[in-house]
Motif scaffolding. Structure first.
Motif: not given
Ligand code: PRP
Ligand code: URA
Length: 207
Positions: A55-81
């Motif tokens: 619901e926006t301040p004006i009305c109800k509406t159908i919108q979108y959000e990301i459907a999947s979980d996302v996992v970031i996997v850095p390879i240590l060490r440099a991936g941490l950056g």
């Protein structure tokens, strides 16, 4: 498998900053993090969406959000950056860790750590590591993730060498690769030319 080299003026400008040998740890980290954040825009372009009613301040509406979980996997060490920059764009992302280092003589990756969120097998996994040199570390990290059931894996790096891309194409042809730059070659010590030197050492001030 697709290989996407980001073609963006801001990314190129910041890449120049990290390639300069005089760039010190604080600026090096900041630029790596910012490039990773800019790359997140391209990497996540096709993430699946679901419809939700809000619901926006004006009305109800159908919108979108990301459907999947996302996992970031850095390879240590440099991936941490690269983690903070991508988390800044995807604050709901979880983070797993793979510890690998290259044996300096054989250039083979050696595994020393792994820790993942429980939901990783059903998530979109972004493996992040700034340097794709021989490709041995990236390929091993992806094998570890596939052994845990992961199916949608994307590799995100800053600088790649043709040798690393070829290796990935042979071992994991199903994994899309995103890079900020494709460089010329590897030198006799397995470093990327022109590259940026040892990324882990430059990020963490260890040399
Ligand atoms: C670097 C880099 C990659 C790997 C790339 O890590 O961050 O993980 O080398 O080389 P490859 O494609 O030939 O496997 P390094 O082994 O130096 O460890 P560090 O990040 O702890 O410094
Ligand atoms: N690892 C680095 O940090 N730099 C390279 O050029 C190659 C591997």
């Amino acid at each position: 498998m697709s290989v996407t080299i980001l073609n963006h003026s801001l990314v190129k400008h910041k890449m120049t900053n990290i390639r300069k040998k005089e760039t010190k740890t604080k600026d090096f980290y900041q630029n790596v993090s910012e490039i990773a954040g800019l790359m997140a825009y391209e990497i996540t372009r096709d993430l699946p969406l679901k419809e939700i009613e809000i619901e926006t301040p004006i009305c109800k509406t159908i919108q979108y959000e990301i459907a999947s979980d996302v996992v970031i996997v850095p390879i240590l060490r440099a991936g941490l950056g690269m983690v903070d920059g991508i988390r800044g764009m995807i604050p709901t992302a979880k983070v797993g860790f793979i510890g690998l280092y290259r044996n300096e003589e054989t250039l083979e990756p050696v595994e020393y750590y792994a820790k993942f969120p429980d939901s990783i097998a059903s998530s979109i996994v972004l493996v992040v590591d700034p340097m794709l040199a021989t490709g041995g570390s990236a390929a091993q990290a992806i094998t570890m993730l596939k052994n845990r059931g992961c199916k949608d894996i994307r590799y995100v790096g800053l600088v790649g060498a043709p040798e690393g891309i070829n290796h990935m194409q042979n071992v994991h042809p199903d994994v899309d690769i995103y890079l900020a730059s494709l460089d010329e070659k590897l030198n006799e010590n397995g470093y990327i030319v022109p590259g940026l030197g040892d990324c882990g050492d430059r990020l963490f001030g260890t040399k």
